[in-house]
Motif scaffolding. Sequence first.
Motif, PDB file in Angstrom:
ATOM      1  N   ASP A  24       0.808  -1.222   0.000  1.00 14.03           N
ATOM      2  CA  ASP A  24       0.000   0.000   0.000  1.00 14.03           C
ATOM      3  C   ASP A  24       0.842   1.272   0.000  1.00 14.03           C
ATOM      4  N   PHE A  25       2.134   1.141   0.176  1.00 16.05           N
ATOM      5  CA  PHE A  25       3.030   2.289   0.077  1.00 16.05           C
ATOM      6  C   PHE A  25       3.889   2.193  -1.182  1.00 16.05           C
ATOM      7  N   GLY A  26       3.490   1.353  -2.127  1.00 15.05           N
ATOM      8  CA  GLY A  26       4.229   1.215  -3.379  1.00 15.05           C
ATOM      9  C   GLY A  26       5.335   0.188  -3.329  1.00 15.05           C
ATOM     10  N   GLY A  27       5.419  -0.569  -2.260  1.00 11.31           N
ATOM     11  CA  GLY A  27       6.464  -1.580  -2.128  1.00 11.31           C
ATOM     12  C   GLY A  27       5.932  -2.975  -2.437  1.00 11.31           C
ATOM     13  N   PRO A  77      -5.146  -2.747  -9.269  1.00  8.98           N
ATOM     14  CA  PRO A  77      -4.359  -3.698 -10.075  1.00  8.98           C
ATOM     15  C   PRO A  77      -3.128  -4.159  -9.286  1.00  8.98           C
ATOM     16  N   LEU A  78      -2.936  -5.460  -9.217  1.00 12.25           N
ATOM     17  CA  LEU A  78      -1.807  -6.030  -8.486  1.00 12.25           C
ATOM     18  C   LEU A  78      -1.003  -6.952  -9.392  1.00 12.25           C
ATOM     19  N   GLY A  95      -0.793   0.054 -10.052  1.00 11.88           N
ATOM     20  CA  GLY A  95      -1.631   1.165 -10.490  1.00 11.88           C
ATOM     21  C   GLY A  95      -0.899   2.494 -10.435  1.00 11.88           C
ATOM     22  N   ASN A  96      -1.684   3.557 -10.413  1.00  9.58           N
ATOM     23  CA  ASN A  96      -1.157   4.905 -10.368  1.00  9.58           C
ATOM     24  C   ASN A  96      -0.452   5.136  -9.031  1.00  9.58           C
ATOM     25  N   PRO A  97       0.846   5.474  -9.046  1.00  7.91           N
ATOM     26  CA  PRO A  97       1.571   5.695  -7.787  1.00  7.91           C
ATOM     27  C   PRO A  97       0.929   6.763  -6.899  1.00  7.91           C
TER      28      PRO A  97
END
Length: 149
Positions: A24-27, A77-78, A95-97
């Motif tokens: 959820d933090f882009g990691g 999206p994952l 998805g969108n950062p």
Amino acid sequence: MKIQLIATVCLLGLGACTTPDRVDFGGTSYVQAVSGPSQPCETANLRRQSRAELVYPPSLMAIAYANQSRGFSYTVPLTFDVTPEGRAVNVRFAGNPADTTNSAKREAIFNAGESLSGYQFAWPTGSTPGYALNCRQEINFSTSYQTTP
């Protein structure tokens, strides 16, 4: 002096609660090193055997309620890998950062990643299981409101 010390402790405590490398933090969540044979997910011919419960985030419910006349939808999206045992690992948000900076969307991303980690996949009969890389799954949070006359 006492007030300053308490504020510092609280800030340090907050920093320990967030993990910037989670999905959820882009990691990446549910990290597992890929060791052994692997192939692209498209060629693995995996079959989903089961999926885990998906929890609708309360913060998205508030947005859905505010938009009840139009309905509401948010798709997460994952991207992930599948182990030889059929588990989803290395779950990444695709998805969108900018979505990771919105707390309601970040909660949806986290819940979608949690749900995906509970999916179970099956390798085709007669194949030699390895790792399937870069699989994709979209998880949709949506509401629709219908009124009756």
